[in-house]
Enzyme design. Structure first.
Site, PDB file in Angstrom:
ATOM      1  N   SER A  15       9.179  45.743  28.221  1.00  8.72           N
ATOM      2  CA  SER A  15       7.864  46.262  28.552  1.00  8.72           C
ATOM      3  C   SER A  15       6.853  45.109  28.544  1.00  8.72           C
ATOM      4  O   SER A  15       7.022  44.147  29.281  1.00  8.72           O
ATOM      5  CB  SER A  15       7.494  47.391  27.591  1.00  8.72           C
ATOM      6  OG  SER A  15       6.457  48.178  28.123  1.00  8.72           O
ATOM      7  N   ASP A  48      10.323  55.466  35.591  1.00  7.32           N
ATOM      8  CA  ASP A  48       9.471  54.938  34.526  1.00  7.32           C
ATOM      9  C   ASP A  48       8.000  55.020  34.947  1.00  7.32           C
ATOM     10  O   ASP A  48       7.602  54.366  35.903  1.00  7.32           O
ATOM     11  CB  ASP A  48       9.867  53.480  34.264  1.00  7.32           C
ATOM     12  CG  ASP A  48       9.155  52.882  33.060  1.00  7.32           C
ATOM     13  OD1 ASP A  48       8.165  53.473  32.594  1.00  7.32           O
ATOM     14  OD2 ASP A  48       9.592  51.815  32.599  1.00  7.32           O
ATOM     15  N   HIS A  98      11.347  54.786  31.077  1.00  5.03           N
ATOM     16  CA  HIS A  98      10.969  53.627  30.276  1.00  5.03           C
ATOM     17  C   HIS A  98      11.932  53.370  29.115  1.00  5.03           C
ATOM     18  O   HIS A  98      12.195  52.237  28.767  1.00  5.03           O
ATOM     19  CB  HIS A  98       9.551  53.831  29.740  1.00  5.03           C
ATOM     20  CG  HIS A  98       8.880  52.572  29.297  1.00  5.03           C
ATOM     21  ND1 HIS A  98       8.552  51.556  30.163  1.00  5.03           N
ATOM     22  CD2 HIS A  98       8.478  52.154  28.074  1.00  5.03           C
ATOM     23  CE1 HIS A  98       7.967  50.575  29.491  1.00  5.03           C
ATOM     24  NE2 HIS A  98       7.904  50.910  28.220  1.00  5.03           N
TER      25      HIS A  98
END
Length: 699
Positions: A549, A635, A670
């Site tokens: 991320s 995501d 995600h």
């Protein structure tokens, strides 16, 4: 590097030049076409993805498989090892509430949690939600919230079945085991029950996947008839709900990364409008707990960079009535507060080590719960019950598996309730955890937590995995991870760099790694790598960098700036296309992220700052280490096209090194795969890549 012999050629993404000019600066993006124009629809239904884009992502997956396919046996071995360290029928320590104690557990071989309860003092278990049964008809399944009603008759629960973080709320009857007809869709998953158990509050996501509205749902009615309770007008602010510490209020907590504001709904009067605590002031953050007619507020007001605790009367809680209880102490960062009928508990961190401090509210006397290891992780776990002297907390270190304690705050005694079992065996004495300080180029001292097998020769020969994050003020705890042992047992050193941008050394440490100071995060990570080399834990080209991320942005920036130190880089769901994402105010996270990264739409300075470091915009004609980028098609946080565009540009631009690989999970978002064992497959790919990049895949 040991590479498999392969005839497979890497995919070549066609260049379709797209230029735009902002603040007089022209930027060209040859791979903008990889962003599907109907991305909002793709989040809800991945089947509508543009066929050209799907074909390219499938080709990249095929290429990655062709290069890493020879590690399939190793990946299976790694999964087997990691799974053997998981207690398959693991369960949480039951948490008491009135006549019952509530728990979560897994069944042997099960991928998903079961939610249940038993009589408070022990007895027959009653399972209300069976995650394995609920997931069986879905490729992806993830629980959101799950909360029993105050009368213990109903359980509100939510799940996401696409990976897109749109959660559907249902209500289950404990007696019948059946769901009611109520269906509340496109929420963030959380629920707060009204005191009479006839309605609940929830947050609905808008068409851009933003949590902006609070609604109240009355049982037995349609979602279309729900009542709008509160709507945030600022697209840069997110809104979430939770119960207050006493259980009397629903707290509407709104904010961005720099400013916050809270409102209270009296759960005994669910139709009454929410009441503002203290109006938003730019740069002032606060969160609260309630006890009787008093609020206890954790805040950075009055330049308390590392936060302080104030009190305010519940009847007049505005800022002018705040009074210091625990004053600001520079360098001692108050992470969280928890409140009970007779005690205030705060979780603090100084110099990257946490502590729990307990204050007896009647007399003001304080004491801390202390630990001995060089690096460790500590967390308080909350309670359903307010009028209790029992505090539950979790402790672990990089060598010590997680331990759950019940601590009697009045008697100052602790009881071990659970120690994480490693079924295949674990002897902490076989491992060493230690810490070094790396000196950054501006003199800052960066803590680096290290795990290795006892007996490691410090001769620079060992491969090393260096993990980092460094954003949003999130600290990376030196906690236990059974999975890491699969690398460490093969001779790897595992290290965590506690870089600026995280709050490991206080909130000032975070502020020193954001916006115009963002490059401090990247420099700290490179400095950590060099310090590990100098201390002979490893050598240049023996290090694999790992981050996800915003930590994936770190990986992209480090590959551009200090790639010569690394044998490999793993970037999971990497936020690498920073400029383009911050310029698109329709994306779910963009407006709320402007305080973190800057707003390049409005500010030329922010535009230039981001353009200077954005990994995608700074790919150069130079040698790169081997890179594995991993994305998720649905995501909503880091969209699939960020890693796809980055890998396409790397492959077209770099002059040597590599290879660079893209793996997109076409059925997840995600967090990757949703089942606890399916997730191990993705960890095994990361570890197999790390072993391969350092020439150890065949060992």
């Amino acid at each position: 590097m040991t590479q498999a012999k392969t005839t497979s050629q890497p995919p070549v993404a066609p260049r379709r030049p797209h230029s735009f000019t902002r603040h007089g600066i022209t930027v060209t993006d040859d791979y903008a076409w990889l962003k599907d124009a109907k991305w909002q629809e793709v989040l809800r239904d991945p089947g509508v993805l543009d066929p050209d884009i799907r074909k390219y992502l499938d080709e990249e997956n095929g290429y990655t498989e062709s290069l890493l396919g020879h590690t399939a046996g190793l990946q299976k071995t790694l999964v087997r090892e990691m799974r053997s360290r998981i207690k398959e029928d693991d369960s949480s320590v039951p948490s008491p509430d009135g006549p019952f104690a509530y728990f979560r557990r897994f069944r042997e071989g099960g991928q998903h949690e079961l939610f249940g309860r038993m009589p408070r003092d022990g007895g027959v278990e009653h399972i209300v939600l069976d995650g394995d049964a609920l997931a069986k008809d879905h490729k992806y399944f993830k629980f959101g919230g799950s909360r029993h009603s105050n009368d213990h008759k109903l359980q509100a629960w939510s799940a996401d079945t696409k990976g897109s973080e749109y959660f559907t709320i249902r209500v289950r009857d404990w007696a019948s085991g059946q769901d009611l007809a109520d269906l509340v869709e496109e929420t963030d998953g959380g629920v707060v029950w009204a005191s009479d158990c006839k309605s609940f509050f929830y947050v609905k996501l808008d068409e851009n996947h933003r949590p902006m509205q609070v609604w109240r749902h009355k049982l037995g009615t349609r979602q279309a008839d729900d009542t709008l309770v509160y709507e945030e007008q600022d697209a840069g602010w997110f809104t979430h709900l939770h119960e207050s510490t006493s259980g009397r209020f629903c707290v509407i907590a709104g904010g961005d990364h720099e400013t916050s504001e809270q409102r209270l709904i009296d759960l005994a009067k669910p139709e009454a409008p929410p009441r503002l605590v203290a109006a938003r002031e730019e740069g002032v953050q606060y969160s609260l707990a309630d006890r009787g007619d008093e609020l206890f507020i954790l805040t950075n007001a009055d330049d308390a960079i590392d936060f302080k605790i104030v009190t305010a009367p519940l009847g007049a809680p505005e800022r002018k009535n705040w009074r210091d209880l625990i004053p600001y102490r520079p360098g001692i960062y108050i992470i969280d507060l928890d409140l009970y009928a007779g005690h205030l508990v705060r979780l603090e961190r100084a110099n990257a080590l946490p502590a729990i401090v307990i204050r007896e509210l009647a007399g003001g006397e304080e004491h801390a719960i202390a630990f001995d290891e060089a690096a460790y992780s500590l967390d308080t776990m909350g309670s359903y019950e307010f009028d209790t002297t029992n505090l539950r907390f979790a402790y672990s270190s990089m060598t010590t598996p997680s331990e759950i304690y019940d601590y009697d705050m009045a008697k100052r005694t602790r009881t071990l309730r659970k120690r994480q079992e490693i079924p295949s065996g674990h002897n902490a004495a076989d491992y060493v955890t230690t810490r070094i300080m790396a000196k950054a180029q501006d003199g800052a001292e960066v803590p680096v937590s290290i795990l290795h097998r006892r007996g490691l020769k410090l001769d620079g020969a060992a491969p090393l995995l260096l993990y980092g994050y460094g954003s949003y003020g999130m600290a990376m705890p030196a906690s236990f991870s059974a999975n890491r042992l699969s690398l460490v047992d093969r001779g790897f050193v595992y290290a965590i760099a506690h870089i600026r941008g995280g709050a490991d050394k206080g909130w000032g440490w975070y502020l020193d790694g954001k916006r115009e100071k963002k490059t401090n995060s990247f420099d700290d990570f490179a400095a950590s790598a060099r310090a590990l080399i100098d201390a002979k834990y490893t050598s240049a080209k023996r290090i694999v960098g790992h981050g996800g991320s915003a930590g994936g942005m770190l990986m992209g920036a480090v590959a551009n700036r200090a790639g010569e130190l690394f044998a490999g880089i793993v970037a999971e769901v990497p936020f690498v296309d920073v400029l383009n994402t911050m310029l698109d105010d329709t994306l779910p996270l963009t407006p709320p992220e402007w305080p973190e990264w800057g707003n390049p739409i409005e500010s030329e300075k922010d535009f230039r700052t981001i353009l200077f470091y954005s990994p995608y915009d700074n790919v150069a004609a130079k040698d790169y280490p081997a890179i594995l980028a991993m994305g998720g098609l649905t995501d909503p946080r880091v969209t699939y096209w960020e890693p796809a565009k980055w890998i396409a540009r790397l492959r077209a631009t770099m002059s040597g090194g590599g290879p660079v690989l893209l793996r997109t999970n076409m059925g997840a978002g995600h967090g990757g795969a949703s089942g606890r064992f399916d997730r191990l497959d993705e960890v095994a790919i990361v570890y197999a890549f790390a072993l391969w990049a350092t020439g150890m895949a065949e060992a």
